[in-house]
Scaffold this motif. Structure first.
Motif, mmCIF file in Angstrom:
data_model
loop_
_atom_site.group_PDB
_atom_site.id
_atom_site.type_symbol
_atom_site.label_atom_id
_atom_site.label_comp_id
_atom_site.label_asym_id
_atom_site.label_seq_id
_atom_site.Cartn_x
_atom_site.Cartn_y
_atom_site.Cartn_z
ATOM 1 N N ALA A 37 -6.997 74.770 25.916
ATOM 2 C CA ALA A 37 -6.630 74.049 24.681
ATOM 3 C C ALA A 37 -6.117 72.648 25.008
ATOM 4 N N ILE A 38 -5.508 72.499 26.172
ATOM 5 C CA ILE A 38 -5.011 71.176 26.577
ATOM 6 C C ILE A 38 -6.204 70.245 26.848
ATOM 7 N N TYR A 39 -7.217 70.772 27.572
ATOM 8 C CA TYR A 39 -8.431 69.977 27.819
ATOM 9 C C TYR A 39 -9.168 69.710 26.505
ATOM 10 N N ARG A 40 -9.186 70.705 25.638
ATOM 11 C CA ARG A 40 -9.862 70.530 24.346
ATOM 12 C C ARG A 40 -9.134 69.490 23.490
ATOM 13 N N ALA A 41 -7.795 69.513 23.527
ATOM 14 C CA ALA A 41 -7.019 68.566 22.725
ATOM 15 C C ALA A 41 -7.314 67.137 23.176
ATOM 16 N N LEU A 42 -7.403 66.955 24.482
ATOM 17 C CA LEU A 42 -7.735 65.631 24.998
ATOM 18 C C LEU A 42 -9.167 65.260 24.587
ATOM 19 N N ALA A 43 -10.076 66.246 24.669
ATOM 20 C CA ALA A 43 -11.471 66.005 24.276
ATOM 21 C C ALA A 43 -11.539 65.593 22.801
ATOM 22 N N TYR A 44 -10.707 66.208 22.003
ATOM 23 C CA TYR A 44 -10.688 65.892 20.563
ATOM 24 C C TYR A 44 -10.271 64.436 20.347
ATOM 25 N N LYS A 45 -9.267 64.020 21.107
ATOM 26 C CA LYS A 45 -8.828 62.628 20.975
ATOM 27 C C LYS A 45 -9.946 61.680 21.420
ATOM 28 N N VAL A 46 -10.595 62.028 22.528
ATOM 29 C CA VAL A 46 -11.690 61.194 23.050
ATOM 30 C C VAL A 46 -12.826 61.120 22.023
ATOM 31 N N GLU A 47 -13.162 62.262 21.457
ATOM 32 C CA GLU A 47 -14.249 62.355 20.468
ATOM 33 C C GLU A 47 -14.000 61.417 19.276
ATOM 34 N N ASN A 48 -12.730 61.289 18.912
ATOM 35 C CA ASN A 48 -12.404 60.492 17.731
ATOM 36 C C ASN A 48 -12.052 59.036 18.031
ATOM 37 N N LEU A 49 -12.345 58.621 19.272
ATOM 38 C CA LEU A 49 -12.093 57.226 19.631
ATOM 39 C C LEU A 49 -13.095 56.319 18.953
ATOM 40 N N ASN A 50 -12.643 55.175 18.564
ATOM 41 C CA ASN A 50 -13.594 54.216 18.000
ATOM 42 C C ASN A 50 -14.280 53.434 19.105
ATOM 43 N N ASP A 51 -13.511 53.184 20.154
ATOM 44 C CA ASP A 51 -14.091 52.380 21.228
ATOM 45 C C ASP A 51 -14.984 53.217 22.157
ATOM 46 N N GLU A 52 -15.555 52.562 23.100
ATOM 47 C CA GLU A 52 -16.516 53.160 24.025
ATOM 48 C C GLU A 52 -15.867 54.295 24.845
ATOM 49 N N LYS A 53 -16.619 55.405 25.003
ATOM 50 C CA LYS A 53 -16.040 56.549 25.705
ATOM 51 C C LYS A 53 -16.452 56.535 27.181
ATOM 52 N N SER A 54 -16.096 55.484 27.877
ATOM 53 C CA SER A 54 -16.456 55.397 29.298
ATOM 54 C C SER A 54 -15.500 56.268 30.102
ATOM 55 N N ASP A 84 -0.614 67.902 15.263
ATOM 56 C CA ASP A 84 -1.127 69.232 15.571
ATOM 57 C C ASP A 84 -2.650 69.255 15.389
ATOM 58 N N VAL A 85 -3.377 69.539 16.494
ATOM 59 C CA VAL A 85 -4.850 69.508 16.433
ATOM 60 C C VAL A 85 -5.466 70.908 16.600
ATOM 61 N N THR A 86 -4.598 71.924 16.581
ATOM 62 C CA THR A 86 -5.038 73.311 16.841
ATOM 63 C C THR A 86 -6.300 73.695 16.072
ATOM 64 N N GLU A 87 -6.345 73.296 14.808
ATOM 65 C CA GLU A 87 -7.464 73.733 13.959
ATOM 66 C C GLU A 87 -8.774 73.010 14.263
ATOM 67 N N PHE A 88 -8.707 71.951 15.048
ATOM 68 C CA PHE A 88 -9.910 71.115 15.217
ATOM 69 C C PHE A 88 -10.573 71.226 16.585
ATOM 70 N N ILE A 89 -10.062 72.087 17.439
ATOM 71 C CA ILE A 89 -10.530 72.026 18.841
ATOM 72 C C ILE A 89 -11.413 73.190 19.260
ATOM 73 N N GLY A 95 -15.686 72.096 22.998
ATOM 74 C CA GLY A 95 -15.666 72.879 24.237
ATOM 75 C C GLY A 95 -16.527 72.228 25.310
ATOM 76 N N ALA A 96 -17.707 71.769 24.912
ATOM 77 C CA ALA A 96 -18.621 71.137 25.869
ATOM 78 C C ALA A 96 -18.045 69.808 26.356
ATOM 79 N N LEU A 97 -17.435 69.053 25.418
ATOM 80 C CA LEU A 97 -16.842 67.769 25.809
ATOM 81 C C LEU A 97 -15.643 68.006 26.742
ATOM 82 N N ALA A 98 -14.865 69.045 26.444
ATOM 83 C CA ALA A 98 -13.711 69.377 27.300
ATOM 84 C C ALA A 98 -14.194 69.699 28.707
ATOM 85 N N SER A 99 -15.282 70.469 28.793
ATOM 86 C CA SER A 99 -15.837 70.820 30.099
ATOM 87 C C SER A 99 -16.292 69.550 30.821
#
Ligand code: DC
Length: 231
Positions: A37-54, A84-89, A95-99
């Protein structure tokens, strides 16, 4: 007061780590730590970035994101920068982005102290991919929970159906093969059976059977500690 042990559960996606981990934690009144869930939470933040996901951006974000967790009435909750991002991850996409982001060594390095801080006091059931090998190598009790690919895909399919996610069993199986490969083949902290871990194949076992098997190990561990002390 005697320090409670750290219990780790490693294994691939869909092996039952979360279900079992929660039940074991509740049974022994331990804190349940879902590191995926920690990796997923970070992935969720990355997914919702406006800037480039390098890769550089992801590493930078992993170093300055505040990820907090709590157990709330038996429910594991995770927050990112106070939200709280529990419901969105829980989607396959996250999951694939977290991986994917978990392959980056600098990201793992940044998330290591986050996980260790939560578990270091003991009394924790920590589940993930590198719990017994890297995050808590000195954990008192280590499990590795496995199941066949077909069974794991079937379980995930049911879970996602219940959430109305539109995805076929075939797609889940393919995702799972890709995710297994990514988690096992990555260079830093790959998914592997930790030394001294007790391996349990959950394919043909009920949840209750696995909980009983693990509980016996945990109770035996405490018993051994007490008798050793008395000797
Ligand atoms: O267990 P999960 O499906 O929620 O984990 C999502 C991804 O996060 C997983 O595919 C790999 C990564 N992960 C990791 O690298 N190390 C962990 N301890 C937990 C998860």
């Amino acid at each position: 007061m005697e320090r409670k042990p750290i219990i780790t559960i490693d294994g691939p996606a869909g092996a039952g780590k979360s279900t079992i981990g929660k039940l074991i934690a509740a049974r022994f009144s331990f804190f349940y730590l879902d590191t995926g869930a920690i990796y997923r939470a970070l992935a969720y933040k990355v997914e919702n970035l406006n800037d480039e996901k390098s890769e550089e951006t992801i590493i930078d974000i992993s170093g300055r994101t505040v990820i907090t967790v709590k157990n709330d009435n038996g429910m594991f909750r995770v927050s990112v920068d106070g939200n709280d991002v529990t419901e969105f991850i829980r989607s396959e996409k996250i999951g694939a982005l977290a991986s994917g982001i978990s392959k980056i060594p600098a990201v793992r390095k940044n998330l290591l102290p986050v996980q260790q801080r939560i578990g270091s006091a003991g009394g924790v059931v920590a589940e993930g991919r590198d719990m017994g090998t890297v995050v808590f190598p000195d954990a008192e009790i280590k499990f590795y929970l496995d199941a066949s690919l077909q069974e794991r895909a079937k379980r995930r399919y049911k879970e996602l159906l219940a959430k109305n996610e539109k995805i076929s069993l075939k797609e889940i199986t393919e995702d799972m093969i890709a995710r297994d490969r990514q988690d096992i083949e990555r260079e830093t902290a790959p998914l592997t059976i930790p030394e001294n871990a007790i391996v349990i194949d959950s394919t043909d076992k009920t949840i209750e059977e696995i909980v009983i098997t693990m509980s016996n190990v945990i109770q035996h561990h405490n018993y051994t500690q007490i008798t050793t002390k008395r000797d």
